[in-house]
Design a protein around this motif. Structure first.
Motif, short mmCIF file in Angstrom:
data_model
loop_
_atom_site.label_atom_id
_atom_site.label_comp_id
_atom_site.label_asym_id
_atom_site.label_seq_id
_atom_site.Cartn_x
_atom_site.Cartn_y
_atom_site.Cartn_z
N VAL B 54 0.84 -1.20 0.00
CA VAL B 54 0.00 0.00 0.00
C VAL B 54 0.88 1.25 0.00
CG1 VAL B 54 -1.72 1.32 1.29
CG2 VAL B 54 -1.96 -1.17 1.09
N ALA B 55 1.95 1.23 0.80
CA ALA B 55 2.87 2.38 0.82
C ALA B 55 3.43 2.64 -0.57
CB ALA B 55 4.00 2.12 1.82
N ARG B 56 3.69 1.58 -1.32
CA ARG B 56 4.24 1.76 -2.68
C ARG B 56 3.23 2.41 -3.62
NH1 ARG B 56 6.93 -4.08 -2.10
NH2 ARG B 56 8.93 -3.40 -1.27
N ARG B 57 1.92 2.22 -3.36
CA ARG B 57 0.91 2.94 -4.15
C ARG B 57 0.93 4.42 -3.78
NH1 ARG B 57 -0.20 -0.50 -8.20
NH2 ARG B 57 -1.74 1.06 -8.86
N ALA B 58 1.17 4.71 -2.49
CA ALA B 58 1.20 6.11 -2.05
C ALA B 58 2.47 6.81 -2.51
CB ALA B 58 1.08 6.18 -0.53
N PHE B 59 3.55 6.04 -2.67
CA PHE B 59 4.85 6.61 -3.05
C PHE B 59 5.38 5.89 -4.28
CE2 PHE B 59 4.69 7.24 1.62
CZ PHE B 59 4.80 8.62 1.66
N PRO B 60 4.80 6.15 -5.45
CA PRO B 60 5.23 5.42 -6.65
C PRO B 60 6.68 5.72 -7.04
CG PRO B 60 3.60 7.11 -7.20
CD PRO B 60 3.66 7.04 -5.71
N ASN B 61 7.22 6.84 -6.56
CA ASN B 61 8.59 7.21 -6.95
C ASN B 61 9.64 6.80 -5.92
OD1 ASN B 61 7.58 8.43 -9.32
ND2 ASN B 61 7.01 10.23 -8.11
N GLY B 62 9.26 5.94 -4.96
CA GLY B 62 10.22 5.52 -3.94
C GLY B 62 9.77 5.95 -2.56
N PRO B 63 10.33 5.31 -1.54
CA PRO B 63 9.89 5.52 -0.16
C PRO B 63 9.89 6.98 0.25
CG PRO B 63 11.40 3.67 -0.28
CD PRO B 63 11.41 4.31 -1.64
N GLY B 64 8.80 7.43 0.86
CA GLY B 64 8.66 8.81 1.31
C GLY B 64 8.41 8.88 2.80
N PRO B 65 8.09 10.08 3.29
CA PRO B 65 7.88 10.27 4.73
C PRO B 65 6.60 9.59 5.20
CG PRO B 65 7.32 12.27 3.53
CD PRO B 65 7.90 11.33 2.53
N VAL B 66 6.68 8.86 6.30
CA VAL B 66 5.50 8.18 6.84
C VAL B 66 5.35 8.44 8.33
CG1 VAL B 66 5.45 6.31 5.12
CG2 VAL B 66 6.81 6.03 7.22
N THR B 67 4.12 8.22 8.79
CA THR B 67 3.80 8.22 10.21
C THR B 67 3.50 6.78 10.60
OG1 THR B 67 2.62 10.29 9.75
CG2 THR B 67 2.36 9.35 11.96
N VAL B 68 3.89 6.38 11.81
CA VAL B 68 3.58 5.02 12.29
C VAL B 68 3.03 5.08 13.71
CG1 VAL B 68 5.34 3.97 10.82
CG2 VAL B 68 5.91 4.61 13.19
N SER B 69 2.33 4.00 14.09
CA SER B 69 1.72 3.94 15.42
C SER B 69 2.41 2.94 16.34
CB SER B 69 0.24 3.58 15.29
OG SER B 69 0.07 2.25 14.84
N THR B 70 3.33 2.15 15.79
CA THR B 70 4.07 1.18 16.61
C THR B 70 5.52 1.15 16.12
OG1 THR B 70 3.74 -0.72 15.15
CG2 THR B 70 2.02 -0.31 16.80
N LEU B 71 6.41 0.65 16.97
CA LEU B 71 7.80 0.50 16.52
C LEU B 71 7.93 -0.69 15.59
CD1 LEU B 71 9.72 1.70 19.65
CD2 LEU B 71 9.66 2.74 17.38
N ALA B 72 7.03 -1.64 15.69
CA ALA B 72 7.03 -2.74 14.71
C ALA B 72 6.82 -2.18 13.31
CB ALA B 72 5.95 -3.76 15.06
N GLU B 73 5.88 -1.22 13.19
CA GLU B 73 5.68 -0.56 11.89
C GLU B 73 6.94 0.21 11.49
OE1 GLU B 73 2.09 1.96 11.78
OE2 GLU B 73 1.27 0.66 13.32
N ALA B 74 7.53 0.94 12.44
CA ALA B 74 8.73 1.73 12.12
C ALA B 74 9.83 0.83 11.58
CB ALA B 74 9.20 2.47 13.37
N GLU B 75 10.05 -0.30 12.25
CA GLU B 75 11.12 -1.21 11.84
C GLU B 75 10.81 -1.84 10.48
OE1 GLU B 75 12.27 -2.10 16.51
OE2 GLU B 75 11.00 -3.51 15.42
N TYR B 76 9.53 -2.15 10.27
CA TYR B 76 9.10 -2.75 9.00
C TYR B 76 9.28 -1.77 7.84
CZ TYR B 76 5.44 -4.34 5.64
OH TYR B 76 4.73 -4.71 4.53
N PHE B 77 8.78 -0.56 7.99
CA PHE B 77 8.88 0.41 6.88
C PHE B 77 10.34 0.85 6.68
CE2 PHE B 77 4.29 0.61 7.65
CZ PHE B 77 3.86 0.39 6.35
N ALA B 78 11.10 0.94 7.76
CA ALA B 78 12.54 1.24 7.63
C ALA B 78 13.23 0.13 6.86
CB ALA B 78 13.17 1.41 9.01
#
Lengths: 383, 383
Positions: B54-78
């Motif tokens: 889903v993040a790739r649909r939001a950022f078709p040109n490569g990873p962009g700035p995101v907000t997360v609600s857990t550190l599991a999300e932070a580690e995953y998106f990082a």
């Protein structure tokens, strides 16, 4: 994170599901003894725990008969040696095929139905897998959900459809779901007697029509704990009794000291002017279940305890966002907020153990007030 | 089951989460265009989708700035290349350590706090990891949850504590959580203006005291869609807008045709005399969220659609057990139940996409009314 080196609740990352094995074992022993006294078999429903490690506490002498709510559970428990499984959700075409594949693999899985159509596609699935299906007819004892009334003329039709299509009628199965709305011993005992009487009457009607109906299966946690007699019943199903929860406490089936599941959480803020303490357990950790909202005492999203499991009187999780819970003193109480600085750990007793458990990947197991974590027990999810 | 060979909704085992990519892309484009028009950056909140696809649909040109609600999300998106991450839940001692470990690994993770105590243990965690922490001060714009009021004397104290302990003040962050309770364009626009004005005023107060306050971050899905101007704001956070849901529809932010997430389910029974159809999606598949209960139209546990996503007028999931949902015609409607025999597949639009999504391990992706499944997108869970 597996927290492989974490050995104490003090060091555990939050939020996390905590299972008190001492309470679990006591709850398991209590109902097992009760069923033995009443002379019926107990077929625990694994939909609450969804954990082979919990099943092993219920069956210390090896895998026994279980009830499941999904085929994922059936496949998981079968994979751990359970061979006698009742899948207690009405069968659909795709689940019939999967269940019969399990039967082909040597698992005595019995399914549930209440229509001639289901009997037809179950037979087809059995033929496709080269096995003889076995099915319970679901009986409606209190208008709660699915199933046939005992006097429904479809009862004999469905039994005949099973027979004609070459399936085995395993028996009748009912669930007194409306017992969750009760809260007096008299009403609960009456609900248990109604559940028993309806199931036995349905079995007798089938037998009078020439059908074998070997199993008469009843069950819900409240009725299992309040049945005065179970004449004619052969087995009882119950699930949430292993962990108990605030809803069961509200029904009057357990004390808060029996609740084996809690959610460990950390204080992350406060709003003293509003009487709020903010914790890092929101609905993602606690679930959105508000089952006590309709009871005499509304527990919000849960009751707050200290690290050792001692309740802070009148302190509840009043609101929940996704990853935030708001603790407040219960409306109408004259108590004041305890002093819980940022970083303090608390444990939340859940409204509904089935729902709260499902928000977590594993249980961190402790024994009583000891903060040492003696094991991590994974749980399964999905369908 | 991975259903690796399933290519159509017709054949998919139920219950299952379905994501309509056509609607997702439209929702993403709509808010992205709106933010571009208003001259602010968009920092999507990944707590709803929890999926790199889903993040790739939001950022078709490569990873962009995101907000997360857990550190599991932070580690995953990082781990998937996102380097600019805001962890928008108040920091605790154990999360401070984990966040600083991520910072040490080269991720520009910024955390959230509103007390001097948090600034102190954040600095300790930074020192332990050998990094300089960066933190937002949480501002309370509407009394919804945590954060400091703009005139709180702690605002300057917390900023000073960050500076003295060697951390960087990233800026101010607020969330108009009370906007979920509104339902008129005027009220939503006013809530957005209040959110903006409070955040900007907090930033100005900090700047007047000599602090740099580079980022002014606001956001909620309702206010993001109704803000008339965002002067002084540098970025907007929103999450549920990607999928939308019945609660957002009740607030007036989307139409039901914008809701990209649904739960595929199979009819497993009926009680014609009660006006009930029983499906195999209960609260385990739909979540216990009843967010529309307090809105003008109570949607029960969800709105029922056919396989192509067309709504059956006035048909809702009125009740939910763990693995059973009960469909009924909405109270007060004169319509009659549609004919949905056992085995029929339906799709349920959820009350709250964040909660419903979290009950599932993956999305089965379709495009519009086409029943072909074009992909499976896993999602993460835990903390």
């Amino acid at each position: 994170m597996l927290h492989a080196t974490t050995t104490s609740l003090e060091d555990l990352a939050t939020p996390a599901a905590i299972l008190d094995r001492t309470r679990l074992d006591r709850n398991l022993a209590r109902l097992a003894a009760r069923m033995a006294d009443l002379g019926v078999a107990l077929r625990p429903h694994m939909k609450t725990a969804k954990s082979i490690d919990v099943a092993r506490r219920a069956f210390p002498n090896g895998p026994g008969p279980v009830t499941v709510s999904t085929l994922a559970e059936a496949e998981y428990f079968a994979g751990h040696g359970h061979r006698d499984i009742t899948y207690a959700v009405g069968i659909a075409p795709h689940t019939a095929s999967r269940a019969m594949a399990l039967r082909k693999a040597g698992v005595d899985i019995k399914v549930l139905l209440d229509t001639v159509e289901q009997a037809a596609f179950l037979a087809e699935a059995g033929q496709a897998s080269g096995v003889t299906p076995a099915a319970f007819i679901e009986i409606d004892c209190d208008g709660h959900r699915g199933g046939l009334r005992v006097d429904d003329h479809d009862l004999l039709k469905v039994a005949a459809a099973l027979k004609e299509s070459g399936s085995v009628l395993a028996g009748v199965l009912t669930h007194a779901g409306e017992s969750y709305a009760l809260h007096t011993p008299e009403a609960l005992t009456a609900a248990a007697e109604n559940e028993r009487a309806v199931a036995v009457k349905a079995a007798e009607r089938l037998r009078a029509a020439g059908h074998q109906c070997p199993t008469v299966s009843v069950g819900s946690t409240p009725t299992a704990h309040f049945a005065a007699a179970l004449d004619g019943v052969t087995e009882v199903r119950a699930g949430v009794y292993m962990f108990f929860d605030l809803v069961m406490h509200g029904v009057g089936v357990c004390s808060t000291d029996d609740i084996a599941l809690s959610v460990l959480s950390t204080v992350i803020g406060a709003k003293p002017e509003k009487g709020w303490i903010i914790i890092d357990a929101g609905w993602m950790a606690l679930s959105r279940d508000r089952g006590t909202a309709g009871q005499r005492v509304d527990q919000g999203y849960g009751v707050v305890c200290d690290l050792a499991g001692r309740i802070y009187p009148d302190l509840i999780v009043a609101h929940a966002n996704q990853e935030h819970g708001t603790l407040t003193i219960r409306l109408g109480s004259s108590r004041s907020l305890p002093d819980l600085p940022v970083g303090t750990k608390v444990r939340i007793l859940p409204n509904h153990a089935c729902a709260t458990g499902s928000q977590h990947e594993r249980y961190h197991v402790v024994a009583g007030q000891d903060a040492a974590i003696e094991a991590q027990w994974p749980r399964i999810r999905g369908w």
